[in-house]
Design an enzyme around this catalytic site. Sequence first.
Site, PDB file in Angstrom:
ATOM      1  N   ASP A 190       6.040 -10.039   0.090  1.00  0.00           N
ATOM      2  CA  ASP A 190       5.995 -11.323   0.650  1.00  0.00           C
ATOM      3  C   ASP A 190       5.584 -12.569  -0.352  1.00  0.00           C
ATOM      4  OD1 ASP A 190       6.020  -9.398   2.658  1.00  0.00           O
ATOM      5  OD2 ASP A 190       4.835 -10.439   4.371  1.00  0.00           O
ATOM      6  N   GLU A 425      -5.101  -1.223   2.343  1.00  0.00           N
ATOM      7  CA  GLU A 425      -3.780  -2.042   2.339  1.00  0.00           C
ATOM      8  C   GLU A 425      -3.435  -2.288   0.849  1.00  0.00           C
ATOM      9  OE1 GLU A 425      -3.561  -5.779   4.281  1.00  0.00           O
ATOM     10  OE2 GLU A 425      -1.541  -5.987   4.176  1.00  0.00           O
TER      11      GLU A 425
HETATM   12  C1  GLC Z   1       2.579  -7.354   5.006  1.00  0.00           C
HETATM   13  C2  GLC Z   1       3.300  -6.760   3.720  1.00  0.00           C
HETATM   14  C3  GLC Z   1       4.713  -6.263   4.157  1.00  0.00           C
HETATM   15  C4  GLC Z   1       4.370  -5.331   5.196  1.00  0.00           C
HETATM   16  C5  GLC Z   1       3.540  -5.921   6.344  1.00  0.00           C
HETATM   17  C6  GLC Z   1       3.017  -4.863   7.159  1.00  0.00           C
HETATM   18  O1  GLC Z   1       3.383  -8.498   5.221  1.00  0.00           O
HETATM   19  O2  GLC Z   1       3.785  -8.015   2.734  1.00  0.00           O
HETATM   20  O3  GLC Z   1       5.371  -5.271   3.033  1.00  0.00           O
HETATM   21  O4  GLC Z   1       5.655  -4.634   5.802  1.00  0.00           O
HETATM   22  O5  GLC Z   1       2.469  -6.530   5.848  1.00  0.00           O
HETATM   23  O6  GLC Z   1       2.374  -4.038   6.693  1.00  0.00           O
END
Ligand code: GLC
Length: 463
Positions: A190, A425
Amino acid sequence: MDKPDAFSAPVLIQDMSADLWNSATVVLETNWAHDHMVPSRRLYPHQWSWDAAFTAIGLAYVNPTRAWRDLRSLFEAQWPDGRVPHIVFDPRTAEGDYFPGPAFWDVPAYGRRAARGSTGLVQPPLHAVAVWEVYRRASAHGADCAHEAGEQLKWLYPRLVAQQDYLSLHRDAAGTGLASIVHPWESGLDNSPSWDSAMAGVPADMNLLVRFQRRDLEVADAAHRPLDIDYARYLGLVLTYRDRGYSDTDLAERHGFVVECPAFNAILAAAELTLAHIAAVVGADPRRHVERARCITTAISQRLWDAESRTFRSRDLRTGQLSPARAINGMVPLILPGLPEDQAAAIMAEAASPRFGLPETTGLPVPSFDRTSPDFDTLRYWRGPIWINVNWLLRRGMLVHGYRVEAEDLRTAMIRLIEESGHYEYFHPKSGEGIGAPTFSWTAALSLDLLADQAVPASARAT
Ligand code: GLC
């Protein structure tokens, strides 16, 4: 085709670390929500699209029935035009528990889902790959699982094809053979610097942050999250796409962000290669998938390659320019067996260079962004920290192109990092400390695969 494709390496179950295996299964148990997996209970309390693909790959080892359930829950929310939404909302989660939630997206009712069912964006289409991984492991769980897997494959195949068709037809905004993303969130990476130059042209209406309350800052450290100016642009892009009914007509002319990403398109091509395997099992014609994979690979190799720096970059269709940022998405084309050998070698050189630093030099998996850039940020997400999912893809690519020792070093570096820091994460690219959500589904799921899939026997490493 003389190389194995990225996702057909032999399955070897050995060298498991019992503690890591057990802790991963606990995370996956904790994050299971009725009929789908959430990435993290607090930060992401709905179902995310490419997360479902990564988590299915791990669930395949411990609970294939849930892997299928998760994938089906996602595809039950597929739009009539074939798009698979980037978030499928859980009606049991309160609107206030996540922003931007169903009210903000305001998706019109479609199919069997209620109006508040999903967003209108997509994420990288890794699902065919995940479906195939779950299918080929199912036999290890006995005849019932093998039968279930065959039935699931038949249900999913036409839906996976519709997903690919949507991306290849509606999202080929410039007729180049590549799919464009219309929002950084669609990349899955993102906040990557890969989008900075294209995002600079998107108006930032700071009033949107007055009208709408960010919730990510309530549940995560602001130093890890996007800046307000970026968030205002994110919201503005959703609103313009939403207000045109999530239509993809004339995207290049009228949408503020239209970008071809090397990772997204490499995954699109890998999905076609995998669909060829699936087609062969369900009695469909594999040839169109092989041909499409070839065309997408050629387009990536020609359009997203910067000959001077010998790296893959994202291309902004509004300006026609390649992004100056050297980010992890430029390495993902390595998963494609049809990638020319000199480009594969250049990706390996970039990965080994001080910009990224393979485990050999750093002891760590590769970071999400160039360590030597002034914009490298050890905390802010996708602007430096280490993520397991993209390293997992990079390792698969190394295996495809015969970089077996490097692949094994990367596998053990990922396992070591998760063993020492936990199923976070993402991770600090210098210290390896865990950051972001602490019990994160894809980190747990992929650690199961990394433990189980030891593609290079230890005895081969001395040679
Ligand atoms: C964040 C990450 C994305 C992922 C989401 C849920 O937005 O950038 O890649 O899918 O979290 O884990």
